[in-house]
Design an enzyme around this catalytic site. Structure first.
Site, PDB file in Angstrom:
ATOM      1  N   SER A 156      55.698   9.164 -25.347  1.00  0.00           N
ATOM      2  CA  SER A 156      55.035  10.040 -24.361  1.00  0.00           C
ATOM      3  C   SER A 156      55.662  11.425 -24.390  1.00  0.00           C
ATOM      4  CB  SER A 156      55.200   9.469 -22.953  1.00  0.00           C
ATOM      5  OG  SER A 156      54.688  10.379 -21.992  1.00  0.00           O
ATOM      6  N   TYR A 170      60.163   5.520 -16.480  1.00  0.00           N
ATOM      7  CA  TYR A 170      59.129   5.714 -17.505  1.00  0.00           C
ATOM      8  C   TYR A 170      59.581   6.738 -18.549  1.00  0.00           C
ATOM      9  CZ  TYR A 170      54.660   6.919 -19.656  1.00  0.00           C
ATOM     10  OH  TYR A 170      53.657   7.158 -20.564  1.00  0.00           O
TER      11      TYR A 170
HETATM   12  N1  LIG Z   1      47.107   7.909 -20.906  1.00  0.00           N
HETATM   13  C1  LIG Z   1      47.998   8.848 -21.077  1.00  0.00           C
HETATM   14  O1  LIG Z   1      47.767  10.009 -20.744  1.00  0.00           O
HETATM   15  C2  LIG Z   1      49.318   8.543 -21.720  1.00  0.00           C
HETATM   16  C3  LIG Z   1      50.201   9.605 -21.952  1.00  0.00           C
HETATM   17  C4  LIG Z   1      51.406   9.358 -22.591  1.00  0.00           C
HETATM   18  C5  LIG Z   1      51.713   8.080 -22.995  1.00  0.00           C
HETATM   19  N2  LIG Z   1      50.831   7.059 -22.760  1.00  0.00           N
HETATM   20  C6  LIG Z   1      51.215   5.728 -23.243  1.00  0.00           C
HETATM   21  O2  LIG Z   1      50.114   5.127 -23.903  1.00  0.00           O
HETATM   22  C7  LIG Z   1      50.178   3.716 -23.770  1.00  0.00           C
HETATM   23  C8  LIG Z   1      48.841   3.212 -23.227  1.00  0.00           C
HETATM   24  O3  LIG Z   1      48.652   3.785 -21.934  1.00  0.00           O
HETATM   25  P1  LIG Z   1      47.234   3.924 -21.233  1.00  0.00           P
HETATM   26  O4  LIG Z   1      47.223   5.247 -20.577  1.00  0.00           O
HETATM   27  O5  LIG Z   1      46.157   3.541 -22.159  1.00  0.00           O
HETATM   28  O6  LIG Z   1      47.442   2.825 -20.086  1.00  0.00           O
HETATM   29  P2  LIG Z   1      46.498   1.699 -19.499  1.00  0.00           P
HETATM   30  O7  LIG Z   1      45.083   2.153 -19.442  1.00  0.00           O
HETATM   31  O8  LIG Z   1      47.164   1.248 -18.260  1.00  0.00           O
HETATM   32  O9  LIG Z   1      46.566   0.536 -20.614  1.00  0.00           O
HETATM   33  C9  LIG Z   1      47.717  -0.225 -20.757  1.00  0.00           C
HETATM   34  C10 LIG Z   1      47.414  -1.408 -21.645  1.00  0.00           C
HETATM   35  O10 LIG Z   1      48.595  -2.209 -21.738  1.00  0.00           O
HETATM   36  C11 LIG Z   1      48.303  -3.520 -21.283  1.00  0.00           C
HETATM   37  N3  LIG Z   1      49.472  -4.083 -20.609  1.00  0.00           N
HETATM   38  C12 LIG Z   1      50.035  -3.658 -19.450  1.00  0.00           C
HETATM   39  N4  LIG Z   1      51.056  -4.460 -19.129  1.00  0.00           N
HETATM   40  C13 LIG Z   1      51.144  -5.407 -20.110  1.00  0.00           C
HETATM   41  C14 LIG Z   1      51.984  -6.520 -20.342  1.00  0.00           C
HETATM   42  N5  LIG Z   1      52.975  -6.844 -19.483  1.00  0.00           N
HETATM   43  N6  LIG Z   1      51.766  -7.274 -21.438  1.00  0.00           N
HETATM   44  C15 LIG Z   1      50.763  -6.975 -22.295  1.00  0.00           C
HETATM   45  N7  LIG Z   1      49.937  -5.922 -22.137  1.00  0.00           N
HETATM   46  C16 LIG Z   1      50.132  -5.162 -21.050  1.00  0.00           C
HETATM   47  C17 LIG Z   1      47.117  -3.354 -20.334  1.00  0.00           C
HETATM   48  O11 LIG Z   1      46.365  -4.536 -20.171  1.00  0.00           O
HETATM   49  P3  LIG Z   1      46.675  -5.636 -18.993  1.00  0.00           P
HETATM   50  O12 LIG Z   1      46.838  -4.896 -17.725  1.00  0.00           O
HETATM   51  O13 LIG Z   1      45.463  -6.541 -19.046  1.00  0.00           O
HETATM   52  O14 LIG Z   1      47.901  -6.367 -19.416  1.00  0.00           O
HETATM   53  C18 LIG Z   1      46.323  -2.309 -21.086  1.00  0.00           C
HETATM   54  O15 LIG Z   1      45.615  -2.898 -22.153  1.00  0.00           O
HETATM   55  C19 LIG Z   1      51.351   3.424 -22.849  1.00  0.00           C
HETATM   56  O16 LIG Z   1      52.491   3.095 -23.601  1.00  0.00           O
HETATM   57  C20 LIG Z   1      51.560   4.753 -22.139  1.00  0.00           C
HETATM   58  O17 LIG Z   1      52.876   4.917 -21.680  1.00  0.00           O
HETATM   59  C21 LIG Z   1      49.669   7.252 -22.118  1.00  0.00           C
END
Ligand SMILES: NC(=O)c1ccc[n+]([C@@H]2O[C@H](COP(=O)([O-])OP(=O)(O)OC[C@H]3O[C@@H](n4cnc5c(N)ncnc54)[C@H](OP(=O)(O)O)[C@@H]3O)[C@@H](O)[C@H]2O)c1
Length: 264
Positions: A156, A170
Site C-alpha cells: 500500500s 495497517y
Molecule cells: N482499495 C484500495 O484503495 C487499496 C489501497 C492500498 C492497498 N490495498 C490493498 O489491496 C488489498 C485488497 O484490498 P481491497 O481494497 O480490495 O479490500 P476488500 O474489498 O475489503 O477485499 C478484501 C478481500 O480479502 C478477503 N479477505 C479478508 N479477510 C480475509 C481472510 N481472513 N481470509 C481470506 N480472505 C480474506 C475478502 O473476502 P472475505 O471478506 O470474504 O474474506 C476480500 O476478498 C488489501 O491487501 C489492501 O490492503 C487496497
C-alpha cells in the site's frame, strides 16, 4: 515462452498455460487482478472467507476464463496450509501467487486495541509468508531461469507516505510486507522465483467505500492524475508482473497511485 528473444506484443503479456492463486480475489483489487490474469489466459484460483462470495465471484469471472473459488480464512496458518494443499493437489506447479487479501483497522491512538494489531498483522503480513512457505515447492517447480515463477504482494502507499487515517497496524504491516518482498526476492531469485510488491493508491472497494463516498472527490483532486484507480490500472500492473514483460523485475515495490505518494 518461445525461443525468439524478441517477443511479439501478444507474447509479452501472454499467460496461457499459467496457473495462479489470487487471495481475496472475490472483490475489490483481488477481483480486478483475477480478471486481468484470466483475460491474459491464466487458470486462476481465488479465495476468501465467504463461501457465498466465492461462488458469486467464480460465476462472474468464469466468463473470462477457467477459475475456481475456494473458501478459506487466510489469517490462520492451518487454513493457509489447507488452501495450499488444495492448489497443489490439482497440479504440482504454481506460476503466480498474488498475496492480496488484506484488512484495515482505523481507530484513534488512545483506544487502538490489541485486536487491531493481531487481526491486521496476521492477515496482511503473516499470511503472505505462510503461503510462500507452503507454496514454494510448487513455485520452484514452475519457475525457470528464463521465465521465473512470480510472487506479487499487494502492499500500500500507506507504507510509502504517512497516511492521514489512524491505521497504525495497517501501514506498519504494509511497510513490513514491502520489506519482506525485498528479503524474499534476494533469497528466491536464484531459485527462479521473483518477488515484487504493488503499492496501490485509492481504488474503489469495500475497504475504501466509506472514505471514498465521503472524500472521493478530494482524494481524486489530491492525485496529480486527478482520479482514483480503475480496474484496468490494477489488472495491467498484475499482468505485467506475471508475464514475460515483467520477468526481469524482482524486489520492487511499484506504486500504482496516480502520483499521490510518489510526488508527495
Ligand atoms: N482499495 C484500495 O484503495 C487499496 C489501497 C492500498 C492497498 N490495498 C490493498 O489491496 C488489498 C485488497 O484490498 P481491497 O481494497 O480490495 O479490500 P476488500 O474489498 O475489503 O477485499 C478484501 C478481500 O480479502 C478477503 N479477505 C479478508 N479477510 C480475509 C481472510 N481472513 N481470509 C481470506 N480472505 C480474506 C475478502 O473476502 P472475505 O471478506 O470474504 O474474506 C476480500 O476478498 C488489501 O491487501 C489492501 O490492503 C487496497
Amino acid at each position: 515462452m518461445t525461443d525468439n528473444p524478441f517477443a511479439t506484443h501478444a507474447e509479452l503479456f501472454d499467460l496461457r498455460g499459467k496457473r495462479a492463486l489470487v487471495t481475496g480475489g472475490t472483490r475489490g483489487i483481488g477481483l480486478m487482478i483475477a480478471r486481468g490474469l484470466l483475460q491474459a489466459g491464466a487458470r486462476v484460483v481465488i479465495s476468501s472467507r465467504d463461501a457465498e462470495a466465492c461462488a458469486q465471484a467464480q460465476e462472474q469471472l468464469s466468463r473470462c476464463g477457467e477459475v475456481r473459488a475456494v473458501p478459506a480464512d487466510l489469517s490462520r496458518h492451518d487454513e493457509c496450509r489447507r488452501l495450499s494443499g488444495l492448489v497443489t493437489g490439482e497440479s504440482e506447479r504454481l506460476d503466480i501467487l498474488v498475496n492480496n487479501a488484506g484488512a484495515i483497522w482505523d481507530e484513534p491512538l488512545a483506544t487502538f486495541p490489541d485486536e487491531a494489531w493481531d487481526t491486521v498483522v496476521d492477515l496482511n503480513l503473516k499470511s503472505p509468508f505462510w503461503l510462500v512457505q507452503a507454496l514454494l515447492p510448487a513455485l520452484r517447480e514452475a519457475g525457470t531461469a528464463d521465465d521465473p515463477a512470480r510472487i506479487i504482494n499487494i502492499g500500500s502507499i500507506a507504507a510509502l507516505h504517512i497516511p492521514q487515517r489512524p491505521n497504525y497496524s495497517y501501514s506498519s504491516s504494509k511497510a513490513a510486507l514491502h520489506q519482506l518482498t525485498r528479503v524474499l526476492a534476494k533469497e528466491l531469485g536464484p531459485q527462479h522465483v521473483t518477488v515484487n510488491a504493488v503499492a496501490p493508491g485509492p481504488f474503489p472497494s469495500a475497504m475504501t467505500a466509506a472514505i471514498l463516498d465521503e472524500f472521493g472527490e478530494a482524494v481524486a483532486a489530491s492525485a496529480p492524475l486527478r482520479r482514483i484507480g480503475r480496474d484496468d490500472d490494477m489488472a495491467g500492473v498484475a499482468v505485467f508482473l506475471a508475464s514475460r514483460a515483467g520477468a526481469y523485475l524482482t524486489g520492487t515495490v511499484i506504486p500504482v497511485d496516480g502520483g499521490i505518494a510518489t510526488t508527495a
